[in-house]
Design an enzyme around this catalytic site. Structure first.
Site, PDB file in Angstrom:
ATOM      1  N   CYS A 171       0.620  -1.253   0.193  1.00 18.55           N
ATOM      2  CA  CYS A 171      -0.002   0.013  -0.115  1.00 18.55           C
ATOM      3  C   CYS A 171       0.811   1.229   0.020  1.00 18.55           C
ATOM      4  O   CYS A 171       1.616   1.541   0.964  1.00 18.55           O
ATOM      5  CB  CYS A 171      -1.113   0.046   1.128  1.00 18.55           C
ATOM      6  SG  CYS A 171      -2.413   1.354   1.640  1.00 18.55           S
ATOM      7  N   CYS A 274      -7.425   1.432  -1.848  1.00 23.68           N
ATOM      8  CA  CYS A 274      -7.136   0.394  -0.339  1.00 23.68           C
ATOM      9  C   CYS A 274      -6.911  -1.445  -0.699  1.00 23.68           C
ATOM     10  O   CYS A 274      -8.079  -1.718  -1.454  1.00 23.68           O
ATOM     11  CB  CYS A 274      -7.985   0.588   0.097  1.00 23.68           C
ATOM     12  SG  CYS A 274      -8.053  -0.252   2.257  1.00 23.68           S
ATOM     13  N   ASP A 416     -32.428  -9.538  19.693  1.00 24.37           N
ATOM     14  CA  ASP A 416     -31.636  -8.603  18.873  1.00 24.37           C
ATOM     15  C   ASP A 416     -32.142  -7.486  19.298  1.00 24.37           C
ATOM     16  O   ASP A 416     -33.896  -8.015  19.075  1.00 24.37           O
ATOM     17  CB  ASP A 416     -31.065  -8.527  17.899  1.00 24.37           C
ATOM     18  CG  ASP A 416     -30.280  -7.549  18.055  1.00 24.37           C
ATOM     19  OD1 ASP A 416     -28.281  -7.897  17.607  1.00 24.37           O
ATOM     20  OD2 ASP A 416     -30.158  -6.690  17.504  1.00 24.37           O
ATOM     21  N   ASP A 466     -22.946 -13.150  21.153  1.00 24.26           N
ATOM     22  CA  ASP A 466     -21.754 -12.354  20.097  1.00 24.26           C
ATOM     23  C   ASP A 466     -21.837 -10.498  19.582  1.00 24.26           C
ATOM     24  O   ASP A 466     -22.124 -10.594  19.276  1.00 24.26           O
ATOM     25  CB  ASP A 466     -21.883 -12.480  18.392  1.00 24.26           C
ATOM     26  CG  ASP A 466     -21.037 -11.966  17.264  1.00 24.26           C
ATOM     27  OD1 ASP A 466     -20.047 -10.787  18.233  1.00 24.26           O
ATOM     28  OD2 ASP A 466     -21.329 -11.998  16.017  1.00 24.26           O
ATOM     29  N   CYS A 493     -15.166  -9.979  18.812  1.00 27.85           N
ATOM     30  CA  CYS A 493     -14.286  -9.358  17.612  1.00 27.85           C
ATOM     31  C   CYS A 493     -13.545  -7.825  19.124  1.00 27.85           C
ATOM     32  O   CYS A 493     -12.408  -7.505  17.963  1.00 27.85           O
ATOM     33  CB  CYS A 493     -15.060  -7.987  17.302  1.00 27.85           C
ATOM     34  SG  CYS A 493     -16.278  -7.395  17.879  1.00 27.85           S
TER      35      CYS A 493
END
Length: 544
Positions: A171, A274, A416, A466, A493
């Protein structure tokens, strides 16, 4: 079978002031300036968020400072008696260029360095784009006196670490764009670093003794190391006064830079390409170049890149065609956050609004969901009921509820807080021919989750978690412990908040008898070339 979905959404985010002030902003030395009343008020209110980039960096800095102090304390003097150096070394002024020796890598992906030739300095310099063993030139940006470190901008490599190879960098913006940290490393080395990030997370944040944390598995790599990212969020500076009420808005006279904001900067770095983005997204990032569809130049119509529509039979609008054994997928780029974006995982089809969360690396989703499928059920045990039910907390558009539903004869339920996500999850279940008796979805706050599944016997139930990066709150974890499902699969995450929450589930909470043991922990590299890693922790209920 063909898909008219999108490969990604590019969301343009206008920022009048994207720069955020850190906890401490007072330089040391002649350039020190008295903070304004407004700044003192902001600093007083500042609280470091659990699991945030700031907390992770501070933890690593403090651990390094402690190890340096311990090393100095243990060093004998000429008469054989150890002593601690108490003399305080003056810190360099802002803007000073230094030679720094990088001694450690933070879990944020930044190098932690010491000033070359100043061995008595009890201070750490945080330098992006550097790795242990590097000697780099860096510019002092900001002193964080109370925390014991200085933020510095990377300028160049004076002497590379043995495993650094800048020929690997793909990059042109590397070293300025904050998106990637590890392009100079081999991919195997990146995976080893990410395993170590998980190891440190559980050491620093779980509050568990080492014997209760299993050996962290080797990180599972991404099939694609470049060209994998299906969503980017480029920034641009809006016109003056765009966020002020009752003020006339002045149009932009030219297309502003569209890209990402480097660390310690207020200026957006214009990004034309990118390399970690998919082909469709890369085309979208640079679609402001050339003429607009109406024949005008971009400067005559300065706006967010226009949505590129894709319809069957309109080949001129198709950016990328993907052929798979089961279907043909046309990948396009959209900028409308409410437009539907479609992804395929094996033979499962998922559609959700482009601006909502969906995993951003489609290439790893097949091995990832396969791993969950292999580990979601506990090993057979004599005298225990068979598992019949799945509860998918924080289900979003139904990724785990749908892909794992075939394993649960009693049914799967996704829950959710977002009614919009639940609406799409129901549509996704129907699109994958799953009746409500097999796969259903409920909109409810996670804190009230277990009221929706009172008919599920916890001895026959697996819960998949999650949560967002902040992890689960204490009330939810208490509810989970009270319900006591047989098995928990925690996907995250943010491995640091995961480690914190897993520690709670293993230690238990006062007034609740249930607790868990950790069977396995393993990382997945959803974001190659960066310092991010996802983790899957599998827990079993302790039956006493």
């Amino acid at each position: 079978m063909s898909s008219n979905g999108t490969e990604a959404a590019i969301q343009a985010q206008a920022e009048s002031n994207p720069h955020k002030r850190p906890l401490q902003n007072s330089p040391h030395g002649k350039q020190a300036q008295k903070p304004s009343k407004r700044q003192r008020k902001k600093d007083k209110k500042h609280i470091v968020q659990e699991g945030s980039h700031e907390e992770i960096l501070l933890t690593d800095v403090q651990n390094l400072l402690a190890s340096l102090k311990a090393s100095d304390d243990a060093a004998p003097t000429e008469d054989g008696v150890s002593e601690t150096t108490t003399q305080e070394t003056a810190l360099p002024e802002l803007g000073t260029e230094l030679e720094l020796e990088v001694v450690e890598l933070s879990s944020t992906g930044d190098g932690l360095a010491r000033r070359k030739g100043v061995p008595d300095e009890k201070h750490v310099y945080v330098v992006p784009f550097s790795i242990p063993g590097d000697v780099v030139k860096a510019r002092v940006v900001r002193h964080h006196l109370e925390e014991g470190y200085t933020a510095a901008d990377f300028l160049s490599v004076i002497a590379p670490a043995p495993y650094r190879d800048d020929a690997r960098i793909q990059c042109q913006y590397f070293g300025r764009c904050p998106g990637c940290q590890f392009q100079m490393l081999s991919y195997d080395h990146q995976l080893r670093i990410k395993r170590e990030i998980i190891v440190k997370a559980y050491k620093n944040f779980s509050e568990l003794p080492p014997e209760l944390v299993p050996t962290i598995g080797e990180t599972i790599g991404s099939p694609l190391q470049y060209g994998y990212r299906t969503k980017l969020t480029p920034h641009f500076d809006g016109p003056p006064g765009m966020f002020r009420k009752n003020v006339p808005k002045k149009p932009l006279q030219a297309c502003p830079p569209i890209g990402f904001t480097p660390k310690h900067s207020r200026t957006v770095l214009d990004i034309e390409d990118c390399p970690i983005a998919t082909e469709a997204v890369s085309e979208g990032v640079d679609c402001r170049a050339g003429e607009n569809e109406d024949g005008s130049s971009p400067n005559e119509n300065p706006a967010v890149p226009a949505e590129v529509e894709c319809q069957p039979g309109r080949a001129k609008d198709v950016l990328v065609r993907i052929d798979t054994p089961s279907h043909v997928d046309f990948k396009t780029c959209i900028t409308d956050q409410k437009a539907p974006a479609t992804e395929w995982i094996d033979n499962f089809r998922f559609t959700s609004p482009a601006g909502t969360f969906f995993q951003n690396n489609n290439s790893i989703l097949s091995p990832f969901t396969a791993y969950i499928r292999e580990h979601i059920l506990p090993p057979p045990a004599e005298g225990q009921k068979p598992i019949r039910y799945l509860i998918d907390a924080y289900s979003g558009s139904g990724l785990f509820t749908i892909t794992q539903s075939s394993l649960f004869p009693g049914g799967s339920i996704g829950i959710d807080i977002s009614e919009g996500s639940i609406l799409y999850a129901r549509r996704n279940a129907a699109a994958n021919d799953l009746p409500e008796s097999r796969c259903r979805f409920v909109a409810a706050d996670a804190n009230e989750l277990f009221k929706s599944v009172s008919e599920y016997d916890p001895d026959e139930t697996v819960v998949v978690l999650d949560p967002p990066r902040k992890g689960c709150d204490g009330n939810f974890l208490r509810q989970l412990l009270r319900y006591g499902p047989r098995r928990v699969v925690y996907v995250s995450c943010n491995v640091h908040t995961q480690a914190r929450d897993v520690g709670v589930l293993v230690r238990g909470v006062e007034g609740v008898k249930r607790r868990y043991t950790v069977e396995s922990i393993r990382g997945f590299d959803f974001f190659p070339q960066t310092g991010h890693v996802e983790s899957v922790a599998v827990l079993n209920r302790v039956d006493e």
